[in-house]
Design an enzyme around this catalytic site. Structure first.
Site, mmCIF file in Angstrom:
data_model
loop_
_atom_site.group_PDB
_atom_site.id
_atom_site.type_symbol
_atom_site.label_atom_id
_atom_site.label_comp_id
_atom_site.label_asym_id
_atom_site.label_seq_id
_atom_site.Cartn_x
_atom_site.Cartn_y
_atom_site.Cartn_z
ATOM 1 C CE1 TYR A 96 -3.213 -2.800 0.077
ATOM 2 C CE2 TYR A 96 -3.925 -2.260 2.270
ATOM 3 C CZ TYR A 96 -3.846 -2.999 0.900
ATOM 4 O OH TYR A 96 -4.881 -4.015 0.980
ATOM 5 C CE LYS B 157 0.439 -17.003 -2.752
ATOM 6 N NZ LYS B 157 -0.229 -18.216 -2.987
ATOM 7 C CG ASP C 289 -2.539 -19.724 -1.356
ATOM 8 O OD1 ASP C 289 -1.869 -19.802 -0.214
ATOM 9 O OD2 ASP C 289 -2.369 -20.380 -2.203
ATOM 10 C CG ASP D 101 -7.197 -4.609 3.805
ATOM 11 O OD1 ASP D 101 -8.137 -4.550 4.589
ATOM 12 O OD2 ASP D 101 -6.914 -3.955 2.617
ATOM 13 C CG ASP E 252 -12.301 -6.709 6.062
ATOM 14 O OD1 ASP E 252 -12.085 -6.338 7.187
ATOM 15 O OD2 ASP E 252 -12.923 -5.925 5.129
#
Ligand code: NAD
Length: 370
Positions: A142, A193, A226, A250, A254
């Protein structure tokens, strides 16, 4: 008695409503003799814009730097949709995060037994769920440079975001996660990852080193992001503390949040470095929800996320485990009695407002203290 300097920033919309109720919980613990709370209050967001034409004043920033911890309601709303970009309500929150260098975002996902049937997952998968996602908040993709969209001149454009992490950023977020795990069930799952991203390779290496050097007593496992996403909806109770970068955090926080039902139930914390002089860790606590303009001023807001944020503050800033546990137990007991605000109505016949829900939580706290 320990003296605790608090700054309250109620903000906009339902922020002041849920903050007013949380003040009653603060007063309860003060009366119990748990601590002496010296409380200052100031404006942030749209309310600060109306008063000072800025999303947070310099005076409020000074108070934020001096406080032992900050409790924030929520900012924003349609009233301020057209204010100058730098003075928009969110700028107040971003300034606090940036100036206080709040690099660690903690998002617990707790599923109270009384609400387990309202989850999108089966009761047995979520009942009693209690996990925390620690998300790196100030680095990664970000913020990384270059961050551009370039016209390639052949009818194509190219967009670039840069995922970048330095060792020190991974070390400090890993320490927050391991420290937290020691106060909980002593297990950290680190997620990245490393199979396709260099930043993931470094992340895993550094977290492993910090573990070896400083936190061998904590159980550490690694899980690709994942796969972690799948595990979170397959068997979420296997986790305790999950630590991950800004982007994956992020998304995963959620996902975890929705296991528990409503936004009105979710507290959060943003933590910074331990101050070299005061030895205190900078910390801001706030509900995950926004200012909910659709229900603001109606006395309907669920106060649990805000009260729970105060509970997190007691636990993580002041080590007041007993009092933090009492808050969680009182919330669970009020819910078990069938009290529901509109956002967690489920199959309930009747709902209560902000004030009545807090009354019920306070009455459970009285019982627990007796
Ligand atoms: P929101 O979280 O304010 O509301 C989403 C929905 O959830 C609404 O229907 C609302 O009524 C409901 N809801 C939220 N909190 C609730 C509670 N405690 N009790 C009962 N119901 C609740 O999100 P939004 O509608 O997307 O945003 C509204 C404003 O809040 C916008 O200006 C947005 O920018 C701002 N916002 C601020 C923050 C923050 O301050 N950290 C976070 C998110 C959104």
């Amino acid at each position: 008695m320990t003296n605790i300097d608090l700054l309250l920033l109620p903000g906009d919309g339902i922020g002041p409503e849920v903050m007013a109720e949380t003040k009653r919980v603060i007063e309860f613990f003060e009366k119990q003799g748990a601590a002496k709370f010296t409380v200052e209050e100031d404006l942030v967001g749209g309310a600060a814009y109306d008063a000072h034409k800025k999303a947070i004043s310099e005076d409020a920033m000074r108070k934020a730097r001096d406080a032992d911890a900050i409790l924030l309601g929520a900012v924003g709303g349609p009233k301020w949709a057209n204010v100058p970009y730098d003075a928009r309500p969110e700028a107040g929150l971003l300034r606090l995060r940036k100036d206080l260098q709040l690099f660690a975002n903690l998002r617990p996902a707790i599923c109270y037994p009384a609400l387990a049937d309202d989850s999108s997952l089966k009761r047995e998968l979520v009942e009693g769920l209690d996990i925390v996602i620690v998300r790196e908040l100030t680095g990664g993709v970000y913020f990384g440079e270059p961050k551009t969209i370039t016209d390639l001149g052949n009818g194509q454009k190219r967009a670039i975001d840069t995922q970048v992490y330095d060792t020190y950023e991974i070390e400090r977020i890993a320490r927050v996660a391991f420290d937290l795990a020691r106060k909980r069930r002593n297990k950290v799952t680190s997620s990245e990852k490393n199979n396709v991203m260099k930043s993931g390779v470094l992340w895993k290496e550094v977290v492993t080193q910090v573990h070896e050097r400083e936190f061998k007593d904590v159980k550490l496992e690694h899980n690709l992001a994942d796969s972690l996403g799948m595990q979170l909806v397959r068997a979420p109770k296997q986790f305790d503390v999950i630590v991950t970068d800004n982007l994956f955090g992020d998304i995963l926080s959620d996902v975890a949040a929705m296991l528990t039902g409503s936004l009105g139930m979710l507290p959060s914390a943003s933590l910074g470095e331990v101050d070299a002089k005061t030895k205190k860790r900078r910390a801001l606590y706030e509900p995950v929800h926004g200012s909910a303009p659709d229900i603001a001023g109606k006395g309907l807001a669920n106060p649990i996320a805000m009260i729970g944020s105060f509970g997190m503050m007691l636990r993580y800033s002041f080590g007041m485990t007993k009092e933090a546990d009492m808050i969680e137990q009182a919330i669970a007991a009020a819910l078990a009695k069938g009290l529901r605000t509109a956002d967690i109505k489920g199959k309930a016949e009747k709902t209560v407002g902000t004030r009545e829900m807090t009354d019920a939580i306070l009455s459970e706290l009285e019982k627990l203290a007796a």
